[in-house]
Design a protein around this motif. Structure first.
Motif, PDB file in Angstrom:
ATOM      1  N   THR A   1       0.850  -1.177   0.000  1.00 11.26           N
ATOM      2  CA  THR A   1       0.000   0.000   0.000  1.00 11.26           C
ATOM      3  C   THR A   1       0.892   1.237   0.000  1.00 11.26           C
ATOM      4  OG1 THR A   1      -1.695  -1.180   1.238  1.00 11.26           O
ATOM      5  CG2 THR A   1      -1.843   1.220   1.212  1.00 11.26           C
ATOM      6  N   ILE A   2       0.734   2.056  -1.033  1.00 14.63           N
ATOM      7  CA  ILE A   2       1.476   3.311  -1.134  1.00 14.63           C
ATOM      8  C   ILE A   2       0.462   4.445  -1.142  1.00 14.63           C
ATOM      9  CG2 ILE A   2       2.991   4.738  -2.550  1.00 14.63           C
ATOM     10  CD1 ILE A   2       4.297   2.236  -3.596  1.00 14.63           C
ATOM     11  N   ASP A   3       0.599   5.330  -0.164  1.00 15.89           N
ATOM     12  CA  ASP A   3      -0.296   6.489  -0.038  1.00 15.89           C
ATOM     13  C   ASP A   3      -1.760   6.081  -0.104  1.00 15.89           C
ATOM     14  OD1 ASP A   3       1.923   8.127   0.229  1.00 15.89           O
ATOM     15  OD2 ASP A   3       2.002   8.630  -1.891  1.00 15.89           O
ATOM     16  N   GLY A   4      -2.080   4.964   0.557  1.00 14.61           N
ATOM     17  CA  GLY A   4      -3.460   4.507   0.669  1.00 14.61           C
ATOM     18  C   GLY A   4      -3.978   3.690  -0.495  1.00 14.61           C
ATOM     19  N   ARG A   5      -3.140   3.419  -1.514  1.00 14.15           N
ATOM     20  CA  ARG A   5      -3.567   2.644  -2.685  1.00 14.15           C
ATOM     21  C   ARG A   5      -2.734   1.372  -2.793  1.00 14.15           C
ATOM     22  NH1 ARG A   5      -2.373   6.135  -7.392  1.00 14.15           N
ATOM     23  NH2 ARG A   5      -0.763   6.823  -6.004  1.00 14.15           N
ATOM     24  N   GLU A   6      -3.407   0.248  -2.994  1.00 19.80           N
ATOM     25  CA  GLU A   6      -2.692  -1.013  -3.182  1.00 19.80           C
ATOM     26  C   GLU A   6      -2.170  -1.100  -4.604  1.00 19.80           C
ATOM     27  OE1 GLU A   6      -4.329  -4.737  -2.137  1.00 19.80           O
ATOM     28  OE2 GLU A   6      -4.827  -4.110  -0.112  1.00 19.80           O
TER      29      GLU A   6
ATOM     30  N   PHE B   1      10.290  -0.175  -6.657  1.00 22.88           N
ATOM     31  CA  PHE B   1       9.976  -0.066  -8.072  1.00 22.88           C
ATOM     32  C   PHE B   1       8.474  -0.247  -8.224  1.00 22.88           C
ATOM     33  CE2 PHE B   1      14.321  -1.536  -7.836  1.00 22.88           C
ATOM     34  CZ  PHE B   1      14.968  -0.746  -8.768  1.00 22.88           C
ATOM     35  N   VAL B   2       7.847   0.652  -8.962  1.00 25.17           N
ATOM     36  CA  VAL B   2       6.401   0.623  -9.159  1.00 25.17           C
ATOM     37  C   VAL B   2       6.097   1.160 -10.562  1.00 25.17           C
ATOM     38  CG1 VAL B   2       6.057   2.902  -8.107  1.00 25.17           C
ATOM     39  CG2 VAL B   2       4.197   1.265  -8.106  1.00 25.17           C
ATOM     40  N   ALA B   3       5.018   0.695 -11.155  1.00 25.37           N
ATOM     41  CA  ALA B   3       4.624   1.200 -12.474  1.00 25.37           C
ATOM     42  C   ALA B   3       4.251   2.670 -12.370  1.00 25.37           C
ATOM     43  CB  ALA B   3       3.451   0.396 -13.025  1.00 25.37           C
ATOM     44  N   THR B   4       4.751   3.445 -13.306  1.00 28.43           N
ATOM     45  CA  THR B   4       4.457   4.879 -13.325  1.00 28.43           C
ATOM     46  C   THR B   4       2.953   5.122 -13.393  1.00 28.43           C
ATOM     47  OG1 THR B   4       6.555   5.253 -14.464  1.00 28.43           O
ATOM     48  CG2 THR B   4       4.960   7.050 -14.512  1.00 28.43           C
ATOM     49  N   VAL B   5       2.239   4.331 -14.201  1.00 25.23           N
ATOM     50  CA  VAL B   5       0.794   4.526 -14.333  1.00 25.23           C
ATOM     51  C   VAL B   5       0.061   4.182 -13.038  1.00 25.23           C
ATOM     52  CG1 VAL B   5       0.754   4.194 -16.822  1.00 25.23           C
ATOM     53  CG2 VAL B   5       0.380   2.238 -15.333  1.00 25.23           C
ATOM     54  N   ASP B   6       0.581   3.252 -12.244  1.00 24.24           N
ATOM     55  CA  ASP B   6      -0.056   2.912 -10.969  1.00 24.24           C
ATOM     56  C   ASP B   6       0.184   3.995  -9.924  1.00 24.24           C
ATOM     57  OD1 ASP B   6      -0.834   0.538 -12.140  1.00 24.24           O
ATOM     58  OD2 ASP B   6       0.646  -0.688 -11.085  1.00 24.24           O
ATOM     59  N   TYR B   7       1.407   4.507  -9.868  1.00 28.30           N
ATOM     60  CA  TYR B   7       1.746   5.516  -8.857  1.00 28.30           C
ATOM     61  C   TYR B   7       1.208   6.889  -9.245  1.00 28.30           C
ATOM     62  CZ  TYR B   7       4.207   8.327  -5.504  1.00 28.30           C
ATOM     63  OH  TYR B   7       4.492   9.217  -4.501  1.00 28.30           O
ATOM     64  N   GLY B   8       1.320   7.223 -10.527  1.00 29.57           N
ATOM     65  CA  GLY B   8       0.772   8.508 -10.975  1.00 29.57           C
ATOM     66  C   GLY B   8       1.804   9.576 -11.258  1.00 29.57           C
ATOM     67  N   GLY B   9       2.957   9.227 -11.758  1.00 33.60           N
ATOM     68  CA  GLY B   9       3.975  10.222 -12.097  1.00 33.60           C
ATOM     69  C   GLY B   9       5.135  10.197 -11.124  1.00 33.60           C
ATOM     70  N   ARG B  10       6.231  10.798 -11.524  1.00 36.48           N
ATOM     71  CA  ARG B  10       7.460  10.787 -10.727  1.00 36.48           C
ATOM     72  C   ARG B  10       7.341  11.763  -9.555  1.00 36.48           C
ATOM     73  NH1 ARG B  10      12.826  13.321 -11.341  1.00 36.48           N
ATOM     74  NH2 ARG B  10      11.908  14.484 -13.054  1.00 36.48           N
ATOM     75  N   PRO B  11       7.535  11.268  -8.317  1.00 37.61           N
ATOM     76  CA  PRO B  11       7.456  12.156  -7.159  1.00 37.61           C
ATOM     77  C   PRO B  11       8.731  12.992  -7.022  1.00 37.61           C
ATOM     78  CG  PRO B  11       8.009   9.955  -6.426  1.00 37.61           C
ATOM     79  CD  PRO B  11       7.763   9.870  -7.913  1.00 37.61           C
ATOM     80  N   MET B  12       8.585  14.162  -6.496  1.00 37.25           N
ATOM     81  CA  MET B  12       9.711  15.072  -6.289  1.00 37.25           C
ATOM     82  C   MET B  12      10.443  14.710  -4.996  1.00 37.25           C
ATOM     83  SD  MET B  12       9.614  16.939  -8.925  1.00 37.25           S
ATOM     84  CE  MET B  12      10.846  18.141  -8.498  1.00 37.25           C
ATOM     85  N   PRO B  13      11.761  14.933  -4.937  1.00 40.69           N
ATOM     86  CA  PRO B  13      12.497  14.716  -3.690  1.00 40.69           C
ATOM     87  C   PRO B  13      11.879  15.530  -2.555  1.00 40.69           C
ATOM     88  CG  PRO B  13      14.024  15.042  -5.505  1.00 40.69           C
ATOM     89  CD  PRO B  13      12.640  15.350  -6.033  1.00 40.69           C
ATOM     90  N   GLY B  14      11.795  14.911  -1.390  1.00 41.05           N
ATOM     91  CA  GLY B  14      11.214  15.564  -0.219  1.00 41.05           C
ATOM     92  C   GLY B  14       9.749  15.241  -0.002  1.00 41.05           C
ATOM     93  N   LYS B  15       9.091  14.670  -1.012  1.00 37.73           N
ATOM     94  CA  LYS B  15       7.678  14.317  -0.881  1.00 37.73           C
ATOM     95  C   LYS B  15       7.523  13.199   0.144  1.00 37.73           C
ATOM     96  CE  LYS B  15       3.762  12.230  -3.265  1.00 37.73           C
ATOM     97  NZ  LYS B  15       3.490  11.230  -2.252  1.00 37.73           N
ATOM     98  N   ARG B  16       6.510  13.331   0.997  1.00 33.71           N
ATOM     99  CA  ARG B  16       6.197  12.255   1.947  1.00 33.71           C
ATOM    100  C   ARG B  16       5.526  11.127   1.195  1.00 33.71           C
ATOM    101  NH1 ARG B  16       1.910  10.644   4.915  1.00 33.71           N
ATOM    102  NH2 ARG B  16       0.682  12.449   4.307  1.00 33.71           N
ATOM    103  N   LEU B  17       5.957   9.905   1.460  1.00 35.18           N
ATOM    104  CA  LEU B  17       5.386   8.718   0.830  1.00 35.18           C
ATOM    105  C   LEU B  17       5.113   7.710   1.936  1.00 35.18           C
ATOM    106  CD1 LEU B  17       6.575   6.983  -2.369  1.00 35.18           C
ATOM    107  CD2 LEU B  17       6.297   5.641  -0.308  1.00 35.18           C
ATOM    108  N   ASN B  18       3.882   7.246   2.028  1.00 32.73           N
ATOM    109  CA  ASN B  18       3.518   6.276   3.055  1.00 32.73           C
ATOM    110  C   ASN B  18       3.520   4.888   2.428  1.00 32.73           C
ATOM    111  OD1 ASN B  18       1.465   4.540   4.584  1.00 32.73           O
ATOM    112  ND2 ASN B  18       1.888   6.221   5.994  1.00 32.73           N
ATOM    113  N   LEU B  19       4.415   4.027   2.905  1.00 39.53           N
ATOM    114  CA  LEU B  19       4.528   2.655   2.428  1.00 39.53           C
ATOM    115  C   LEU B  19       4.088   1.726   3.544  1.00 39.53           C
ATOM    116  CD1 LEU B  19       5.498   0.533   0.327  1.00 39.53           C
ATOM    117  CD2 LEU B  19       7.754   0.686   1.424  1.00 39.53           C
TER     118      LEU B  19
END
Length: 111
Positions: free
Chosen positions: A29-34, A67-85
């Motif tokens: 689960t990344i940012d609430g999405r499986e 590693f995650v599919a770009t289409v699943d995650y929704g684009g490249r995150p910027m450095p410093g962004k909070r990510l909940n794994l």
């Protein structure tokens, strides 16, 4: 119907091979999405070696390379962004998008 381009073949391989839960990936689960994710700590060690190693600063850092599919995650995150794994907060250190797969280096600092 025409033949598939190389890009089309690579895009199909993102989910069918590399991020296939029967092969390399696991459900996380990344940012609430499986989604299907590959967690590769060995590649992180190789990246550290290529950068000349990690210099200790007295803090314990929990680090992961995912590693995650770009289409699943929704684009490249910027450095410093909070990510909940999986319920734990990390911060993006670096992210690269290659052939539809994001390589995201994340870190959490424990005090």
């Amino acid at each position: 119907m025409g033949a598939l381009s190389f890009k089309d073949c690579v895009a199909a391989d993102v989910h069918n091979v590399f991020l296939n839960p029967m092969e390399f990936a696991d459900r996380h689960t990344i940012d609430g999405r499986e989604m299907d994710v590959v967690v590769d700590d060995n590649a992180l060690l190789e990246r550290d070696a290529a950068r000349g190693g990690i210099f200790p600063d007295g803090m314990y850092r929990a680090r992961k390379l995912i590693f995650v599919a770009t289409v699943d995650y929704g684009g490249r995150p910027m450095p410093g962004k909070r990510l909940n794994l999986d319920g734990r907060d990390y911060y993006v250190q670096q992210a690269d998008d290659e052939a539809g797969i994001l390589a995201i280096e994340i870190e959490a600092v424990r005090t």
